[in-house]
Design an enzyme around this catalytic site. Structure first.
Site, PDB file in Angstrom:
ATOM      1  N   HIS A   1      36.483  45.623  39.343  1.00 35.61           N
ATOM      2  CA  HIS A   1      35.044  45.809  39.147  1.00 35.61           C
ATOM      3  C   HIS A   1      34.543  44.963  37.989  1.00 35.61           C
ATOM      4  CE1 HIS A   1      36.093  49.285  36.269  1.00 35.61           C
ATOM      5  NE2 HIS A   1      35.317  48.506  35.544  1.00 35.61           N
TER       6      HIS A   1
ATOM      7  N   GLU B   1      31.890  48.791  41.837  1.00 31.32           N
ATOM      8  CA  GLU B   1      33.189  49.140  42.381  1.00 31.32           C
ATOM      9  C   GLU B   1      33.464  48.365  43.680  1.00 31.32           C
ATOM     10  OE1 GLU B   1      35.126  50.755  40.585  1.00 31.32           O
ATOM     11  OE2 GLU B   1      34.239  52.485  39.617  1.00 31.32           O
TER      12      GLU B   1
ATOM     13  N   ASN C   1      40.587  47.575  38.976  1.00 31.68           N
ATOM     14  CA  ASN C   1      40.374  47.500  40.432  1.00 31.68           C
ATOM     15  C   ASN C   1      39.451  46.341  40.825  1.00 31.68           C
ATOM     16  OD1 ASN C   1      37.909  48.430  39.567  1.00 31.68           O
ATOM     17  ND2 ASN C   1      37.860  50.243  40.878  1.00 31.68           N
TER      18      ASN C   1
ATOM     19  N   ASP D   1      25.668  47.756  31.710  1.00 29.87           N
ATOM     20  CA  ASP D   1      25.760  49.105  32.268  1.00 29.87           C
ATOM     21  C   ASP D   1      25.657  50.185  31.196  1.00 29.87           C
ATOM     22  OD1 ASP D   1      28.310  48.622  31.089  1.00 29.87           O
ATOM     23  OD2 ASP D   1      29.170  48.145  33.033  1.00 29.87           O
TER      24      ASP D   1
END
Length: 252
Positions: free
Chosen positions: A137, A142, A135, A66
């Site tokens: 990811h 997400e 979370n 990313d």
């Protein structure tokens, strides 16, 4: 699936050995690379052992997971900058075979399509390194991201921006979007190694352990992969049930 080692340095030693064994077996291997503090001891040990063992990395192809949209390659918080600092400038990688998304690209959609296509044209990723966000990811996928997703633009969740805010002078500077490899791209890697270290990852690792394979927990896709390892240190394993992890030192 879940394996444990005592501390981050032991994980760095193990992952480095795995990487070097792969390179020695397949000098032109394709590696999927991650960034973040979890990867720093791994890259440090990898650089040290590549130099010590005189391992040739010049034939490798790499694809990073990313990049932030809006940050150029020379921005200190860009992942281009990170990779140069921790890996690419320290070893003899061939620059034209190290791929990262371009955060300043004018045509994001075209770039996303091309990035996934380049991976396929390279023969796919042989080994994908992953961290995990608080979370769940992986990359910047997400919760709720379709498992069938390819490289795409994502709006970063508030939790992800808060987690990454420590690297910026203020929250106003934290990007709101990123380009990320899709979950399908990640899942198609021949092998996956997900690493989690530290007490701040204990809760998400417990959540991942108990989660079904569900898009609400992006990292759960790793649990469906036939050749995946989830490696935690003692701190990250603190909330896992007894016996959930097999100590890697007991593996043949």
């Amino acid at each position: 699936m879940f394996f444990s080692l005592p501390h981050p340095q032991a994980i760095a030693d193990y992952v480095t050995t795995r990487l070097i064994q792969l390179i020695q077996k397949k000098p032109n291997a394709v590696l999927g690379l991650a960034t973040g503090s979890t990867m720093e001891p791994i890259y440090e040990q990898f650089c040290r052992q590549v130099a010590k063992q005189d391992v040739n990395v010049s034939e490798l192809t790499t694809f990073n997971l990313d990049e932030y949209i809006g940050l150029g390659a020379d921005h200190p918080q860009s992942y281009h900058y990170y990779m140069r600092q921790y890996l690419f400038n320290r070893l003899a990688f061939a620059q034209h075979r190290t791929f990262l998304p371009d955060g300043l690209c004018g045509d994001l959609q075209e770039q996303c399509e091309r990035y996934s296509r380049l991976i396929l044209e390279a023969g796919g990723i042989d080994l994908q390194l992953l961290g995990i966000g608080s979370n769940g990811h992986i990359g910047f996928n997400e919760p709720g991201t379709p498992f069938a997703s390819r490289t795409h633009v994502v709006a970063l969740s508030e939790q992800t921006r808060i987690d990454n805010g420590r690297f910026f002078d203020s929250m106003d500077e934290v990007p709101t979007q990123a380009i990320t490899l899709g979950l399908q791209d990640i899942f198609e890697a021949k092998e996956i190694v997900l690493v989690a270290t530290g007490t701040n990852k204990a809760q998400i690792m417990a959540d991942l352990y108990h989660s079904p394979v569900d898009e609400a927990m992006p990292a759960s896709i790793v649990k469906a992969h036939p050749h995946a390892m989830i490696i935690v240190d003692e701190a990250a394993a603190a909330l896992l049930p007894a016996g959930a992890c097999k100590p890697l030192l007991q593996l043949a």
